[in-house]
Design a protein around this motif. Structure first.
Motif, PDB file in Angstrom:
ATOM      1  N   ILE A 188       0.858  -1.194   0.000  1.00 58.02           N
ATOM      2  CA  ILE A 188       0.000   0.000   0.000  1.00 58.02           C
ATOM      3  C   ILE A 188       0.892   1.240   0.000  1.00 58.02           C
ATOM      4  N   GLU A 189       0.580   2.197  -0.854  1.00 60.66           N
ATOM      5  CA  GLU A 189       1.364   3.427  -0.964  1.00 60.66           C
ATOM      6  C   GLU A 189       0.742   4.508  -0.070  1.00 60.66           C
ATOM      7  N   LEU A 190       1.582   5.016   0.836  1.00 65.57           N
ATOM      8  CA  LEU A 190       1.145   6.091   1.712  1.00 65.57           C
ATOM      9  C   LEU A 190       1.712   7.418   1.208  1.00 65.57           C
ATOM     10  N   ALA A 191       0.880   8.461   1.233  1.00 66.48           N
ATOM     11  CA  ALA A 191       1.318   9.776   0.762  1.00 66.48           C
ATOM     12  C   ALA A 191       0.799  10.850   1.706  1.00 66.48           C
ATOM     13  N   LEU A 192       1.587  11.922   1.809  1.00 65.13           N
ATOM     14  CA  LEU A 192       1.195  13.053   2.655  1.00 65.13           C
ATOM     15  C   LEU A 192       1.412  14.341   1.879  1.00 65.13           C
ATOM     16  N   GLU A 193       0.360  15.129   1.775  1.00 61.80           N
ATOM     17  CA  GLU A 193       0.459  16.462   1.166  1.00 61.80           C
ATOM     18  C   GLU A 193       0.234  17.482   2.279  1.00 61.80           C
ATOM     19  N   ALA A 194       1.333  18.155   2.671  1.00 66.58           N
ATOM     20  CA  ALA A 194       1.261  19.102   3.782  1.00 66.58           C
ATOM     21  C   ALA A 194       2.441  20.053   3.676  1.00 66.58           C
ATOM     22  N   PRO A 195       2.339  21.233   4.257  1.00 67.07           N
ATOM     23  CA  PRO A 195       3.488  22.139   4.288  1.00 67.07           C
ATOM     24  C   PRO A 195       4.620  21.536   5.109  1.00 67.07           C
ATOM     25  N   ASP A 196       5.823  22.089   4.919  1.00 68.65           N
ATOM     26  CA  ASP A 196       6.968  21.578   5.675  1.00 68.65           C
ATOM     27  C   ASP A 196       6.744  21.716   7.180  1.00 68.65           C
ATOM     28  N   SER A 197       6.090  22.795   7.582  1.00 73.11           N
ATOM     29  CA  SER A 197       5.810  23.014   8.991  1.00 73.11           C
ATOM     30  C   SER A 197       4.439  23.681   9.116  1.00 73.11           C
ATOM     31  N   LEU A 198       3.656  23.214  10.057  1.00 69.63           N
ATOM     32  CA  LEU A 198       2.336  23.793  10.306  1.00 69.63           C
ATOM     33  C   LEU A 198       2.162  23.880  11.816  1.00 69.63           C
ATOM     34  N   GLN A 199       2.590  25.002  12.381  1.00 67.58           N
ATOM     35  CA  GLN A 199       2.495  25.201  13.823  1.00 67.58           C
ATOM     36  C   GLN A 199       1.075  25.649  14.191  1.00 67.58           C
ATOM     37  N   ALA A 200       0.468  24.935  15.125  1.00 66.77           N
ATOM     38  CA  ALA A 200      -0.891  25.277  15.547  1.00 66.77           C
ATOM     39  C   ALA A 200      -1.124  24.774  16.961  1.00 66.77           C
ATOM     40  N   GLU A 201      -2.113  25.373  17.648  1.00 64.68           N
ATOM     41  CA  GLU A 201      -2.512  24.952  18.989  1.00 64.68           C
ATOM     42  C   GLU A 201      -3.713  24.025  18.874  1.00 64.68           C
TER      43      GLU A 201
END
Length: 467
Positions: free
Chosen positions: A335-348
């Motif tokens: 199964i191929e896993l993929a993630l589309e996200a910014p390099d860093s996403l700082q949040a509370e």
């Protein structure tokens, strides 16, 4: 030796009303005293009482020409003034002196004046000290006559003290007259509340049925509505808990039965092959029971616990860590896993709840897609909210089943062929609800195939996105 004890009763609406009335009457008393004091100060500044007396006597003296008539006017006025006003002059009475203007001969002097000299110029009011007492002295002229008047100086404190003692009896007389209607209104107004309390007190400890009481008073309607709403929530909660316990017992019965059967088979295995097979089935049943128990605990914690305090984390790195943990299981099935996200996403965020959402959505997708499929996770910030999407290109979920996938222990058609408890999506829904967000089913990665779960969560505080 016995000891007497006295317990002060608890708070009472009646005593609070009495205290409020006392405070109100004291406030009225103080306001009236302030009013009289201000009025006194204004009278001194505009037209002093001694001047008014001088004008009145001067008007009478202008009408007479003889000494005898003038003395008669003075004696008559002194008698009237002593009778009507002497009680209002602290430390003594008003002094009066009448002289002829042409030769200064004294025609009349108050007996208590003695040899004191009144010398106020007309038409002024001056202050003089006589025997340590401060007096106001006023002089005026009326035709042939020169008139001098004096009275003890009245202070502001004397005005306050005198008016305080005069007002107090009236207020004490009015207090019970005002208090009685207020007390009756409170007494009658609390009867519906007492009736509501009696209805609740007569109920059994397990009776959560509606109260069935609609008070006519508008003030009590919010209370009864809140009680009915609370009882309804308790009934729903109890029904949910009973169903949960029933379903949990039903789900646990299967792995427990398998464990018992495989343990018996392992004990009675004739050769190594049978022991290995029984041991494998036993380990699978134990793993399923352990997984189900852990999910039941997670769901119970999400149901009862308060939301955790938001903690500032890098959500993108947090998601990458969970994907790394699931990678061996996915790689074993291609199964191929993929993630589309910014390099860093700082949040509370509420970290434990977010972890439950990500883990269950990810493991749910891996568990139900065929070998060689794709599972993609997307993270971004949209309109001040955290947007999370986990989608696959597996068999998907039929439209008729989509409304029930978030129910506890619900497993759709074909799901019984895969390991699972039917609690993963229920945990996701509860965790998202605890964070104040929303979850929805959307299309999968391929047209007409797969399924996606879209989660939108409010973010506390400031967010930083890089990459």
């Amino acid at each position: 030796m016995s000891r007497l004890s006295f317990a002060w009763p608890g708070p009472s609406i009646g005593r609070r009303v009495l205290a409020a009335m006392l405070i109100a009457f004291v406030g009225v008393w103080l306001m009236l005293l302030a009013y009289f004091y201000v009025e006194f100060r204004q009278a001194l500044a505009v037209d002093q009482g001694l001047k008014k007396l001088g004008r009145a006597m001067s008007a009478s003296l202008r009408e007479v020409d003889s000494d005898a008539q003038a003395v008669g006017v003075m004696r008559s006025t002194a008698t009237q003034f002593r009778t009507l006003r002497i009680s209002g002059n602290p430390g003594g009475s008003v002094w009066m002196e009448l002289r002829r203007r042409d030769d200064g001969a004294v025609l009349y002097r108050s007996a208590s004046l003695g040899d004191r000299v009144l010398d106020a110029p007309a038409p002024q009011v001056i202050e003089r000290d006589f025997d340590g007492v401060s007096y106001w002295v006023h002089g005026t002229e009326a035709g042939r006559w020169r008139l001098q008047l004096a009275e003890p100086r009245i202070t502001g404190w004397w005005v306050l003290e005198r008016n305080a003692t005069r007002l107090l009896p009236y207020l004490l007389l009015a207090f019970p007259i005002v208090l009685l209607p207020v007390w009756l209104a409170v007494r009658l107004g609390l009867r519906p509340l007492q009736r509501l309390a009696d209805l609740i007190a007569r109920r059994g400890s397990s009776d959560l049925s509606p109260i069935g009481y609609d008070p006519p008073q508008a003030e009590l309607k919010p209370l009864t509505s809140a009680l009915e709403r609370m009882l309804r929530q308790l009934r729903d909660k109890l029904t949910q808990e009973r169903a949960f316990v029933h379903d949990a017992a039903h789900e646990l019965r299967t792995p427990m039965a398998v464990i018992a059967a495989q343990a018996h088979a392992l004990a009675g295995a004739a050769d190594a092959t049978e022991r290995e097979r029984a041991q494998l089935h036993l380990e699978q049943a134990i793993a399923r029971a352990s997984h189900l128990t852990q999910q039941l605990l997670d769901l119970a914690l999400l149901d009862d616990a308060q939301p955790s305090a938001p903690k500032r984390v890098d959500v993108a790195q947090f998601a990458r860590g969970l994907l790394a943990q699931a990678a061996p299981q996915a790689m074993a099935r291609g199964i191929e896993l993929a993630l589309e996200a910014p390099d860093s996403l700082q949040a509370e965020v509420d970290v434990p709840a977010l972890q439950s959402v990500l883990e269950n959505l990810l493991h749910n997708a891996i568990r139900h897609v065929p070998d060689g499929a794709q599972v993609a996770m997307t993270l971004r910030v949209e309109d001040g909210r955290l947007a999370l999407l986990v989608a696959d290109d597996g068999p998907g979920i039929p439209s008729a089943e989509r409304e029930r996938v978030f129910e506890r222990f619900h497993r759709g058609e074909g799901a019984h062929e895969t390991p699972g408890s039917g609690l993963g999506l229920a945990i996701v829904k509860q965790a998202v609800h605890r964070m104040g967000g929303e979850v929805a089913i959307v299309d999968g990665l391929a047209p007409g195939r797969g399924v996606g779960f879209s989660v939108r969560l409010p973010l506390a505080g400031r967010t930083n996105t890089y990459g």
